[in-house]
Design an enzyme around this catalytic site. Structure first.
Site: not given
Ligand SMILES: Cc1ncc(COP(=O)(O)O)c(C=O)c1O
Length: 395
Positions: A130, A210, A245
């Site tokens: 990312w 993560d 999310k």
């Protein structure tokens, strides 16, 4: 006074998203930004979240500052999501958890904590990762390097990854995506995680996990496999997680940083130091999102409703993967898009070149990230055939 200030280059994905909204072509398709959209192209408001908001509005609670570490109910809920209720590390009080401003805030607080207490340690990120990982760590003053990860031929370059990690100095920080790797959708298998454990222990590396997409891969518990495996192995590590999310709470900015320590006294000291980092940055986290999360996860009926919605999102993503795979196979005999089925989560790395991505955007009004990352949830029954036609057309 401000004459010398240079323009900010901006965030490439946000800029692309803005360009999409300016595009007047009615058949345009947005497969760029990492936000879950439903069949109608909307970010769904989950039933459990709406119920929690109504409850909070009716309760008319005052709004004092939260403590620097955030709300205790939220932090406990995060620990249970990550480790499972009753996990030994929780019972023993070995986890220091702080409520943060999304998981971006968790990554940043973790980076600053590491910079302070492991000043000569660098961080290694997967290649690719990312985009914001690099700038979050670099801006904390940590030297960033990468380890081999994605194999365009399929899967992970696992041997090369292990070889690279084996060379790292002790106390190096290794950022690992716990599931649903962004941007590739390619995850380590359970067997590969198991192989990684002794290496992490031998080399005394510091894993920083993560976990931004818990529930998007195989399931809420299943997607925490790597977190629980490291905890089980007695490895000290950090983990950043978020409800952006999975609960659709992007703008509420609620995430957490958890640090698994050797014992409860260590955890207490680590918590204190992360609180200090928070105080230097923003003093205390926003309350509202965390209250929603704590209410949903603390109420069995609302929690069940959330699990149902998340399961629906995951299954829809899988179904869209199958639909695109079938459509491409039908339109392009001999093509191999098996990766669409093996990759996990919201993203697929398509191996489309930057030039092909440009043609998709300019000639077909289909927006992907320049790297070839495609956000699956932007597909729907009404556009999947056209997207497949366009992908074939730009070959
Ligand atoms: C891998 C990964 N980590 C962290 C984040 C940050 O999410 P947030 O700050 O909204 O929690 C994202 C967002 O796209 C992501 O994809």
């Amino acid at each position: 006074m401000f004459q010398h200030i240079e323009a900010f280059a901006g965030d490439a994905i946000v800029a692309l998203n803005e360009a999409f909204h300016r595009d007047l072509r009615p058949h345009k398709v947005n497969l760029s930004i990492g936000i879950y959209c439903d069949e109608q192209g909307q970010v769904p408001a989950q039933h459990a979240v709406c119920e929690a908001e109504q409850y909070l509005a009716a309760a008319r609670q005052p709004k004092p500052y939260l403590p620097m570490e955030g709300s205790a109910r939220f932090r406990n809920a995060m620990q249970e999501l990550l480790f499972g209720a009753g996990h030994a590390v929780l019972v023993q009080g070995r986890v220091a958890t702080v409520q943060t401003v999304g998981s971006s805030g968790a990554l940043k607080a973790g980076a600053e904590f590491l910079r302070q207490w492991f000043p000569s340690s660098g961080v290694w990120l997967s290649d690719p990762t990312w985009d914001n990982h690099r700038s979050l760590f670099e801006s904390a003053g940590i030297v960033v390097r990468t380890y081999p990860y994605y194999d365009p031929a399929g899967g992970v370059r696992f041997d090369a990854m292990l070889a690279a990690l084996r060379e790292l100095p002790p106390r190096s920080v290794v950022l690992l995506h716990a599931c649903c790797h962004n941007p590739t959708g390619v995850d380590l298998t359970h067997a590969q995680w198991l192989e990684l454990i002794p290496l992490i222990q031998d080399r005394q590396l510091i894993p920083f996990l993560d976990l931004a997409y818990q529930g998007f891969g195989e399931g809420i518990e299943e997607d925490a496999f790597s977190v629980r495996l490291l905890a089980q192995a007695g490895i000290p590590f950090l983990v950043a997680n978020t409800l952006s999310k999975s609960m659709g709470l992007y703008g509420e900015r609620c995430g957490a940083l958890s640090v698994v320590c050797a014992d409860d006294r260590q955890a207490e000291r680590v918590l204190g130091q992360i609180k200090f980092t928070v105080r230097q940055n923003y003093f205390s986290p926003p309350a509202h999102g965390g209250q929603i999360v704590a209410h949903v996860l603390g109420d069995p009926a609302l929690r069940a409703s959330w699990v149902r919605d998340l399961t629906g999102m995951r299954e829809r993503i899988r179904s869209l993967r199958r639909q695109l795979h079938t459509a491409l196979g039908r339109k392009w005999a001999g093509s191999d898009f098996a990766y669409l089925l093996s990759q996990r989560g919201m993203f697929s790395y398509t191996n489309l070149s930057a030039e092909q991505v440009r043609r998709l955007r300019e000639e077909h009004a289909i927006y992907l990230v320049k790297s070839g990352r495609l956000c699956i949830s932007g597909l729907n029954a009404g556009n999947v055939e056209r997207v497949a036609d366009a992908i074939v057309a730009v070959q």
